[in-house]
Design an enzyme around this catalytic site. Structure first.
Site, PDB file in Angstrom:
ATOM      1  N   ARG A 147     -46.277  -1.567  21.460  1.00 15.25           N
ATOM      2  CA  ARG A 147     -45.870  -0.237  21.059  1.00 15.25           C
ATOM      3  C   ARG A 147     -46.364   0.054  19.639  1.00 15.25           C
ATOM      4  O   ARG A 147     -46.408  -0.854  18.793  1.00 15.25           O
ATOM      5  CB  ARG A 147     -44.345  -0.175  21.110  1.00 15.25           C
ATOM      6  CG  ARG A 147     -43.732   1.173  20.776  1.00 15.25           C
ATOM      7  CD  ARG A 147     -44.001   2.197  21.831  1.00 15.25           C
ATOM      8  NE  ARG A 147     -43.099   3.330  21.736  1.00 15.25           N
ATOM      9  CZ  ARG A 147     -43.331   4.499  22.323  1.00 15.25           C
ATOM     10  NH1 ARG A 147     -44.428   4.683  23.047  1.00 15.25           N
ATOM     11  NH2 ARG A 147     -42.466   5.475  22.233  1.00 15.25           N
ATOM     12  N   THR A 170     -49.382   9.780  30.072  1.00 16.33           N
ATOM     13  CA  THR A 170     -49.264   8.330  29.977  1.00 16.33           C
ATOM     14  C   THR A 170     -49.923   7.881  31.257  1.00 16.33           C
ATOM     15  O   THR A 170     -50.156   8.696  32.139  1.00 16.33           O
ATOM     16  CB  THR A 170     -47.767   7.965  29.964  1.00 16.33           C
ATOM     17  OG1 THR A 170     -47.206   8.474  28.773  1.00 16.33           O
ATOM     18  CG2 THR A 170     -47.497   6.481  30.045  1.00 16.33           C
ATOM     19  N   THR A 184     -50.055   4.552  26.715  1.00 16.81           N
ATOM     20  CA  THR A 184     -50.043   5.997  26.485  1.00 16.81           C
ATOM     21  C   THR A 184     -50.574   6.372  25.115  1.00 16.81           C
ATOM     22  O   THR A 184     -50.609   5.547  24.196  1.00 16.81           O
ATOM     23  CB  THR A 184     -48.588   6.524  26.605  1.00 16.81           C
ATOM     24  OG1 THR A 184     -48.585   7.948  26.550  1.00 16.81           O
ATOM     25  CG2 THR A 184     -47.699   6.008  25.482  1.00 16.81           C
ATOM     26  N   ASP A 195     -42.059  10.414  19.254  1.00 15.98           N
ATOM     27  CA  ASP A 195     -41.044   9.750  20.100  1.00 15.98           C
ATOM     28  C   ASP A 195     -39.837   9.273  19.288  1.00 15.98           C
ATOM     29  O   ASP A 195     -38.847   8.819  19.853  1.00 15.98           O
ATOM     30  CB  ASP A 195     -41.659   8.562  20.850  1.00 15.98           C
ATOM     31  CG  ASP A 195     -42.103   8.950  22.258  1.00 15.98           C
ATOM     32  OD1 ASP A 195     -41.861  10.093  22.662  1.00 15.98           O
ATOM     33  OD2 ASP A 195     -42.694   8.098  22.950  1.00 15.98           O
ATOM     34  N   SER A 249     -39.304   4.158  23.478  1.00 17.92           N
ATOM     35  CA  SER A 249     -40.163   4.564  24.590  1.00 17.92           C
ATOM     36  C   SER A 249     -39.351   4.649  25.874  1.00 17.92           C
ATOM     37  O   SER A 249     -38.273   4.064  25.983  1.00 17.92           O
ATOM     38  CB  SER A 249     -41.267   3.518  24.762  1.00 17.92           C
ATOM     39  OG  SER A 249     -41.990   3.750  25.945  1.00 17.92           O
ATOM     40  N   SER A 250     -39.889   5.354  26.846  1.00 21.88           N
ATOM     41  CA  SER A 250     -39.310   5.339  28.193  1.00 21.88           C
ATOM     42  C   SER A 250     -40.213   4.599  29.179  1.00 21.88           C
ATOM     43  O   SER A 250     -39.927   4.561  30.383  1.00 21.88           O
ATOM     44  CB  SER A 250     -39.115   6.765  28.703  1.00 21.88           C
ATOM     45  OG  SER A 250     -38.215   7.444  27.874  1.00 21.88           O
ATOM     46  N   GLY A 281     -44.674  10.209  32.426  1.00 22.36           N
ATOM     47  CA  GLY A 281     -43.724  11.312  32.579  1.00 22.36           C
ATOM     48  C   GLY A 281     -42.647  11.367  31.520  1.00 22.36           C
ATOM     49  O   GLY A 281     -41.577  11.947  31.745  1.00 22.36           O
ATOM     50  N   GLY A 282     -42.889  10.755  30.336  1.00 26.74           N
ATOM     51  CA  GLY A 282     -41.889  10.840  29.269  1.00 26.74           C
ATOM     52  C   GLY A 282     -40.548  10.322  29.752  1.00 26.74           C
ATOM     53  O   GLY A 282     -40.469   9.288  30.409  1.00 26.74           O
TER      54      GLY A 282
END
Ligand code: DON
Length: 564
Positions: free
Chosen positions: A102, A375, A393, A417, A446-447, A467-468
């Site tokens: 990340r 993403t 992403t 984010d 993050s998701s 898709g966030g």
């Protein structure tokens, strides 16, 4: 496929235009016995599959696929972003592991650096990129070494240098990008056709010579090329020119990290998904734990009762996500969130006939009324049963829109984010809780939820999605479809999805004839219904009796499975 993509773009502007899902996907599942790669781009899947055929393992193939996507799917495939790679070893070869790469906030970042109205694009929203360090760490820890690092990047270098044929989806996407980003000169130069004078057509060839040179450096020198070598110089020069914050020291100190996956169980399956700084693993396991308290199978997949229970589990998990989750190197995350006992309490709090009000879940948080999209995920399995679920992403499609001058690649806009407005949690979905506030060196929440289900140490399902915030729920839907309803991977991916994220307090459904009958009852229960197409879950399932692999590329955007 074009019409669905076009509709997806329209959808971003007007949810009421959400297209109806086709009853059946036009893309059949691909069967393979030895190895399989499923991604958003057929060319990239074939690149990964070729590595498998040459004796590479699933991690080798994942690395090659990731570099190929950085060329062929520039909206989300990247070397300037970040993500999560979940690795499940072959049976008997140890425990699953997450390579977390990340992005981080630069050292000069500050909690309040984005006042209301700040742009979500440009140099200041760029996080320190993690992808190349992450892929290198994956290679060091899990690569077969039968194929060298440079050999894994070679196909991507060719795709960039020689070019590849643009399809309708990419042509539409690039044309839209170019028309919406007139102020980003380097982006126009790199992605514009003939200097941007004409629009892209399917059949055109996209060549990226700067990117080819950048990839060559990474092939020859490893990730150091980007974190302390020539590419680092180019990134820092770009930051200096555009008022960005990333320094040489930020790049030099960036580290990808091996992390223990979140582990849960669901009706006899082991569930593995990423930990903080992703919220995906905790929220997914929490929702599955809640749903285990209900006999969904007897209620039917698309019944209002099932849709309601799934929505209520989502509402509760997303409330906890907003309240507690952030980078665990900076904040402490309560361990009860993934406990079965806690889930039983949450399950007992669900009224089976009535939607809970999201406001009522957090009376202690002050919530006010007012105050992106790309993403990509791919799944891989090799002949030994080693599997990789990788999601990475740039945050929005094409990230910050900043292309590093002379280096040919896009930088992320992942800083958005973070919880950008401390203290301001809104009914529209803005989150202002402290756990995910900006701090120097911190990773933004993050998701992303690359997920693997296994049984007795053998992989059974590999999935994930873009898709966030919807990502976790897309994965939940695929898991429930597979486990509770025994759907094959094609149907599990095709089936209409749902999303609830606490705030906005609405239940988002995909528009489908399968859900039409349930909607009136859901409204009676108190759900506000909206419609949207959701996710892009490229998945693999393993048939436990025959060992056959089946890969389903999601048709919501496009995709391709390549196996042998
Ligand atoms: O890591 C995250 O949660 C987001 N940056 C993901 C963004 C995303 O999925 C946009 N895509 N469709």
């Amino acid at each position: 496929m074009k019409s669905l993509r076009t509709a997806l773009v329209a959808l971003a502007m007007s949810p009421s235009l959400a297209p109806r899902l086709p009853a059946e996907s036009p893309v059949p599942a691909v069967e393979a016995r030895n190895g399989l790669v499923v991604s958003v781009c057929p060319l990239a899947s074939r690149t990964g599959c070729d590595i498998l055929k040459r004796g590479g393992n699933a991690v080798d193939a994942a690395i090659a696929t990731a570099f190929a996507l950085a060329v062929t799917h520039p909206a989300a495939g990247n070397i300037g972003g970040g993500g999560f790679m979940l690795v499940h070893p072959a049976p008997g070869r140890g425990e699953p592991d997450v390579i977390e790469y990340r992005e981080t906030a630069p050292a000069a970042a500050a909690r309040d650096m984005f006042p209301r109205g700040s742009s979500k694009f440009g140099h200041r929203v760029v996080g320190v990129p993690g992808t190349v360090r992450g892929l290198e760490l994956a290679f060091q820890r899990y690569g077969s070494k039968a194929i060298s690092w440079a050999q894994l990047i070679e196909p991507a270098i060719h795709l960039a240098a020689d070019g590849f044929v643009v399809d309708q989806v990419l042509a539409d996407s690039l044309n839209e990008l170019l028309s919406q980003s007139p102020d980003f000169a380097e982006l126009q130069r790199v992605y514009g056709k003939d200097g941007g004078r004409v629009s892209w057509q399917p059949g055109d060839r996209l060549r990226q010579s700067d990117l080819a040179a950048t990839l060559r450096l990474i092939a020859e020198q490893g990730a150091d090329a980007l974190y302390s070598g020539r590419i680092a110089d180019q990134i820092v020069a770009e930051m200096d020119a555009g008022g960005g914050l990333i320094t040489r020291a930020d790049l030099k100190s960036y580290a990808a990290k091996p992390r223990q996956p979140v582990h849960g169980t669901y009706r006899g399956f082991d569930v593995w998904a990423p930990p903080s700084p992703s919220s995906g693993g905790v929220a997914l396991v929490q929702m599955l734990n809640v749903l285990e308290n209900f006999d969904l199978k007897s209620l039917g997949r698309n019944s209002p009762e099932t849709l309601h229970l799934v929505a209520e589990s989502m509402r509760r998990a997303y409330c906890d996500r907003a309240r507690y989750l952030g980078d665990s190197d900076f904040v402490s995350i309560p361990s009860h969130l993934t406990d079965k006992a806690y889930a039983r309490k949450l399950a007992a709090s669900i009224d089976r006939h009535r939607a809970t009000r999201s406001d009522d879940l957090a009376p202690d948080l002050s919530i006010v009324d007012r105050e992106g999209d790309s993403t990509t995920h791919f799944s891989v399995i090799d002949k030994d049963g080693m599997a990789v679920a990788n999601t990475y992403t740039l945050e929005h499609s094409y990230g910050s829109k900043v292309v590093v001058r002379g280096a040919g690649f896009l930088l992320n806009n992942e800083m958005v984010d973070f919880n950008l407005r401390p203290g301001i949690t809104t009914r529209r979905g803005g989150i202002g809780t402290p756990a995910n506030e900006i701090a120097p060196g911190k990773r933004m929440l993050s998701s992303q939820t690359p997920t693997i289900l296994s049984r007795d140490g053998r992989v059974r399902l590999v999935t994930g999605s873009p898709g966030g915030r919807t990502i976790i729920n897309t994965v939940l839907c695929v898991v429930v479809n597979s486990v509770d309803f025994g759907m094959d991977v094609r149907s599990a991916v095709d089936a209409p999805r749902q999303h609830h994220q606490w705030f906005p307090d609405e239940l988002r459904l995909e528009r489908s004839s399968l859900l039409r009958d349930a909607e009136p009852r859901l409204k009676q229960m108190g759900h506000r219904i909206t419609h949207a197409v959701q996710g892009d879950a490229h998945a693999i399932a393993v048939d436990p009796s025959t060992g056959v692999y089946r890969g389903a590329a999601d048709a919501r955007i496009r995709g391709g499975a390549a196996g042998y």
